[in-house]
Design a protein around this motif. Structure first.
Motif, PDB file in Angstrom:
ATOM      1  N   ILE A  68       0.818  -1.243  -0.027  1.00  0.00           N
ATOM      2  CA  ILE A  68      -0.031  -0.109  -0.026  1.00  0.00           C
ATOM      3  C   ILE A  68       0.714   1.275   0.104  1.00  0.00           C
ATOM      4  O   ILE A  68       0.370   2.341  -0.896  1.00  0.00           O
ATOM      5  CB  ILE A  68      -0.962  -0.051   1.272  1.00  0.00           C
ATOM      6  N   TRP A  71       1.693   2.694  -3.277  1.00  0.00           N
ATOM      7  CA  TRP A  71       0.632   2.710  -4.262  1.00  0.00           C
ATOM      8  C   TRP A  71       0.360   4.361  -4.262  1.00  0.00           C
ATOM      9  O   TRP A  71       0.766   5.269  -3.450  1.00  0.00           O
ATOM     10  CB  TRP A  71      -0.937   2.585  -3.494  1.00  0.00           C
ATOM     11  N   LYS A  75      -5.094   5.285  -6.034  1.00  0.00           N
ATOM     12  CA  LYS A  75      -5.263   4.005  -5.560  1.00  0.00           C
ATOM     13  C   LYS A  75      -5.553   3.890  -3.871  1.00  0.00           C
ATOM     14  O   LYS A  75      -6.466   3.180  -3.515  1.00  0.00           O
ATOM     15  CB  LYS A  75      -4.092   3.088  -5.789  1.00  0.00           C
ATOM     16  N   LYS A  76      -4.893   4.639  -3.182  1.00  0.00           N
ATOM     17  CA  LYS A  76      -5.017   4.730  -1.792  1.00  0.00           C
ATOM     18  C   LYS A  76      -6.915   5.034  -1.755  1.00  0.00           C
ATOM     19  O   LYS A  76      -7.480   4.544  -0.862  1.00  0.00           O
ATOM     20  CB  LYS A  76      -4.275   5.565  -1.035  1.00  0.00           C
ATOM     21  N   ALA A  78      -9.244   4.752  -3.340  1.00  0.00           N
ATOM     22  CA  ALA A  78     -10.075   3.797  -3.683  1.00  0.00           C
ATOM     23  C   ALA A  78     -10.351   2.834  -2.790  1.00  0.00           C
ATOM     24  O   ALA A  78     -11.277   2.478  -2.615  1.00  0.00           O
ATOM     25  CB  ALA A  78      -9.625   3.362  -5.374  1.00  0.00           C
ATOM     26  N   LEU A  79      -9.248   2.432  -2.413  1.00  0.00           N
ATOM     27  CA  LEU A  79      -9.247   1.541  -0.928  1.00  0.00           C
ATOM     28  C   LEU A  79     -10.066   1.829   0.056  1.00  0.00           C
ATOM     29  O   LEU A  79     -10.790   1.408   0.743  1.00  0.00           O
ATOM     30  CB  LEU A  79      -7.737   1.090  -0.671  1.00  0.00           C
ATOM     31  N   PHE A  84     -13.255  -0.967  -4.705  1.00  0.00           N
ATOM     32  CA  PHE A  84     -12.403  -2.132  -4.787  1.00  0.00           C
ATOM     33  C   PHE A  84     -12.158  -2.701  -6.558  1.00  0.00           C
ATOM     34  O   PHE A  84     -10.929  -2.667  -6.920  1.00  0.00           O
ATOM     35  CB  PHE A  84     -12.527  -3.476  -4.089  1.00  0.00           C
ATOM     36  N   LYS A  86     -11.890  -0.368  -8.958  1.00  0.00           N
ATOM     37  CA  LYS A  86     -10.933   0.504  -9.289  1.00  0.00           C
ATOM     38  C   LYS A  86      -9.698   0.140  -8.927  1.00  0.00           C
ATOM     39  O   LYS A  86      -8.688   0.861  -9.820  1.00  0.00           O
ATOM     40  CB  LYS A  86     -11.137   1.847  -8.973  1.00  0.00           C
ATOM     41  N   LEU A  87      -9.235  -0.769  -8.092  1.00  0.00           N
ATOM     42  CA  LEU A  87      -7.945  -0.939  -7.821  1.00  0.00           C
ATOM     43  C   LEU A  87      -7.110  -1.318  -8.752  1.00  0.00           C
ATOM     44  O   LEU A  87      -5.680  -1.173  -9.012  1.00  0.00           O
ATOM     45  CB  LEU A  87      -7.857  -1.959  -6.687  1.00  0.00           C
ATOM     46  N   GLN A  88      -7.555  -2.519  -9.693  1.00  0.00           N
ATOM     47  CA  GLN A  88      -6.870  -2.899 -10.689  1.00  0.00           C
ATOM     48  C   GLN A  88      -6.447  -2.125 -11.870  1.00  0.00           C
ATOM     49  O   GLN A  88      -5.401  -2.053 -12.333  1.00  0.00           O
ATOM     50  CB  GLN A  88      -7.596  -4.155 -11.432  1.00  0.00           C
TER      51      GLN A  88
END
Length: 96
Positions: A68, A71, A75-76, A78-79, A84, A86-88
């Motif tokens: 993390i 990232w 991305k952080k 989105a988490l 989730f 969106k993470l990929q």
């Protein structure tokens, strides 16, 4: 069974801090009180807990924390927001 936690704090300057601990309440109090004077969060108080995940294996918690920390901010977030799906896509590099 002892739990470990990976957590993300939002600092007063809008930045994020990611950490790992076996005692989340105690660690948050340490961040807020400025117990560790040389820590990233000490001059960025107050901090707000915006995400945490628990683990039964400390090795997996440490591995997750390290991941993390690398990232992007997007991305952080989105988490943190539970997005989730969106993470990929946020992991993909953008080439010009």
């Amino acid at each position: 069974m002892k739990l470990s936690y990976v957590y993300i704090l939002k600092c007063s300057d809008g930045s994020y801090y990611t950490g790992v601990t076996s005692n989340l309440e105690k660690r948050l109090l340490e961040h807020q009180s400025g117990k560790h004077k040389d820590s990233y969060t000490n001059n960025r108080k107050p901090v707000e807990l915006v995400f945490y995940a628990d683990f039964t294996d400390i090795r997996l918690a440490i591995q997750s924390e390290k991941q993390i920390k690398k990232w992007s901010r997007a991305k952080k977030e989105a988490l943190i927001n539970g997005e989730f799906e969106k993470l990929q896509n946020l992991a993909k590099k953008k080439f010009k």
